[in-house]
Motif scaffolding. Structure first.
Motif, mmCIF file in Angstrom:
data_model
loop_
_atom_site.group_PDB
_atom_site.id
_atom_site.type_symbol
_atom_site.label_atom_id
_atom_site.label_comp_id
_atom_site.label_asym_id
_atom_site.label_seq_id
_atom_site.Cartn_x
_atom_site.Cartn_y
_atom_site.Cartn_z
ATOM 1 N N UNK A 52 0.854 -1.188 0.000
ATOM 2 C CA UNK A 52 0.000 0.000 0.000
ATOM 3 C C UNK A 52 0.886 1.233 0.000
ATOM 4 N N UNK A 53 0.564 2.201 -0.837
ATOM 5 C CA UNK A 53 1.299 3.459 -0.896
ATOM 6 C C UNK A 53 0.706 4.411 0.142
ATOM 7 N N UNK A 54 1.568 5.034 0.943
ATOM 8 C CA UNK A 54 1.144 5.949 1.989
ATOM 9 C C UNK A 54 1.882 7.263 1.826
ATOM 10 N N UNK A 70 1.715 11.692 8.913
ATOM 11 C CA UNK A 70 0.852 11.472 7.757
ATOM 12 C C UNK A 70 0.626 12.786 7.023
ATOM 13 N N UNK A 71 0.514 12.698 5.705
ATOM 14 C CA UNK A 71 0.293 13.866 4.859
ATOM 15 C C UNK A 71 -1.186 14.260 4.859
ATOM 16 N N UNK A 72 -2.056 13.330 5.221
ATOM 17 C CA UNK A 72 -3.515 13.548 5.213
ATOM 18 C C UNK A 72 -3.931 14.378 6.419
ATOM 19 N N UNK A 73 -4.600 15.486 6.163
ATOM 20 C CA UNK A 73 -5.133 16.350 7.217
ATOM 21 C C UNK A 73 -6.307 15.627 7.888
ATOM 22 N N UNK A 74 -6.251 15.382 9.210
ATOM 23 C CA UNK A 74 -7.318 14.642 9.886
ATOM 24 C C UNK A 74 -8.677 15.347 9.884
ATOM 25 N N UNK A 75 -8.701 16.651 9.671
ATOM 26 C CA UNK A 75 -9.963 17.401 9.694
ATOM 27 C C UNK A 75 -10.629 17.433 8.328
ATOM 28 N N UNK A 76 -9.857 17.627 7.272
ATOM 29 C CA UNK A 76 -10.446 17.765 5.933
ATOM 30 C C UNK A 76 -10.278 16.537 5.053
ATOM 31 N N UNK A 77 -9.298 15.692 5.358
ATOM 32 C CA UNK A 77 -9.015 14.532 4.530
ATOM 33 C C UNK A 77 -8.129 14.849 3.335
ATOM 34 N N UNK A 78 -7.736 16.098 3.175
ATOM 35 C CA UNK A 78 -6.871 16.491 2.060
ATOM 36 C C UNK A 78 -5.411 16.179 2.383
ATOM 37 N N UNK A 79 -4.646 15.790 1.392
ATOM 38 C CA UNK A 79 -3.222 15.507 1.574
ATOM 39 C C UNK A 79 -2.441 16.816 1.428
ATOM 40 N N UNK A 112 4.691 13.319 18.466
ATOM 41 C CA UNK A 112 3.674 12.336 18.846
ATOM 42 C C UNK A 112 2.465 12.302 17.915
ATOM 43 N N UNK A 113 2.269 13.370 17.140
ATOM 44 C CA UNK A 113 1.091 13.480 16.287
ATOM 45 C C UNK A 113 -0.137 13.997 17.011
ATOM 46 N N UNK A 114 -0.036 14.244 18.320
ATOM 47 C CA UNK A 114 -1.182 14.716 19.104
ATOM 48 C C UNK A 114 -1.597 16.115 18.664
ATOM 49 N N UNK A 115 -2.902 16.340 18.638
ATOM 50 C CA UNK A 115 -3.428 17.660 18.309
ATOM 51 C C UNK A 115 -3.308 18.549 19.545
ATOM 52 N N UNK A 116 -2.594 19.664 19.407
ATOM 53 C CA UNK A 116 -2.396 20.596 20.516
ATOM 54 C C UNK A 116 -3.417 21.716 20.507
ATOM 55 N N UNK A 117 -3.971 22.025 19.341
ATOM 56 C CA UNK A 117 -4.961 23.096 19.200
ATOM 57 C C UNK A 117 -5.875 22.733 18.041
ATOM 58 N N UNK A 118 -7.120 22.370 18.361
ATOM 59 C CA UNK A 118 -8.065 21.926 17.336
ATOM 60 C C UNK A 118 -8.677 23.078 16.551
ATOM 61 N N UNK A 119 -8.445 24.310 16.974
ATOM 62 C CA UNK A 119 -8.952 25.502 16.273
ATOM 63 C C UNK A 119 -10.455 25.403 16.014
ATOM 64 N N UNK A 120 -11.176 24.787 16.959
ATOM 65 C CA UNK A 120 -12.628 24.707 16.864
ATOM 66 C C UNK A 120 -13.168 23.702 15.862
ATOM 67 N N UNK A 121 -12.320 22.828 15.340
ATOM 68 C CA UNK A 121 -12.758 21.848 14.343
ATOM 69 C C UNK A 121 -12.636 20.438 14.909
ATOM 70 N N UNK A 122 -13.478 19.550 14.419
ATOM 71 C CA UNK A 122 -13.441 18.143 14.805
ATOM 72 C C UNK A 122 -12.808 17.327 13.688
ATOM 73 N N UNK A 129 -5.282 12.386 15.863
ATOM 74 C CA UNK A 129 -4.080 13.156 15.581
ATOM 75 C C UNK A 129 -3.434 12.645 14.305
ATOM 76 N N UNK A 130 -2.187 13.025 14.119
ATOM 77 C CA UNK A 130 -1.435 12.577 12.957
ATOM 78 C C UNK A 130 -0.694 11.281 13.279
ATOM 79 N N UNK A 131 -0.720 10.333 12.363
ATOM 80 C CA UNK A 131 0.105 9.135 12.502
ATOM 81 C C UNK A 131 1.563 9.563 12.338
ATOM 82 N N UNK A 132 2.448 8.969 13.101
ATOM 83 C CA UNK A 132 3.873 9.294 13.018
ATOM 84 C C UNK A 132 4.675 8.046 12.663
#
Length: 151
Positions: A52-54, A70-79, A112-122, A129-132
């Motif tokens: 699988x290509x990642x 990961x290049x994929x934004x967890x909020x929008x799904x865009x790379x 760690x990939x942890x979200x430190x500031x969600x800026x009001x978005x889910x 968070x981000x995979x590392x």
């Protein structure tokens, strides 16, 4: 950065039989990465026995630490994460490298990939968070450790 430079390819060939190269993928040369800027790269991982290509985002700090998320934004799904804003934040009294999404500015800890500031978005369902990935720089070659547990 989806292709290796000639020097990185030569380094890959030289380490192909090296036991330290098992479970790693050589991605680029350290000098291919600009400090405090992201760069996109493509990994080939094995998941359930299938290749699988990642897409990943590599970030080189001023001190030559290289981190992979990961290049994929967890909020929008865009790379788009490689285009994010690189910075630092104080976390529990320690300055840590961060990456802010270029779209809605969520801030993630690059270690760690942890979200430190969600800026009001889910995040999208199933995202957090981000995979590392662990990264090593060996003889000037950026080497990403592949997740063997996904095999």
């Amino acid at each position: 950065m989806s292709t290796l430079s000639a020097a990185a390819e030569a380094a890959t060939d030289a380490t192909a039989v090296d036991a330290t190269a098992v479970g790693h993928q050589d991605v680029c040369l350290l000098t291919d990465l600009t400090p405090e800027r992201g760069a996109a790269a493509l990994l080939t991982e094995t998941v359930d026995g299938e290749p699988r290509r990642t897409q990943i985002a590599l970030v080189r700090t001023v001190g030559d630490l290289v981190l992979a998320v990961q290049h994929r934004d967890p909020v929008t799904g865009a790379n788009v994460m490689a285009r994010g804003l690189v910075g630092t934040r104080l976390v529990d009294g320690e300055e840590v490298p961060t990456l802010a999404s270029p779209l809605h500015k969520q801030v993630y800890d690059l270690r760690t990939g942890a979200c430190l500031d969600a800026a009001g978005k889910e995040p999208l369902p199933g995202e957090g968070g981000l995979r590392t990935w662990p990264v090593a720089v060996v003889d000037g070659v950026v080497r990403v450790l592949l997740d063997e547990s996904a095999s």
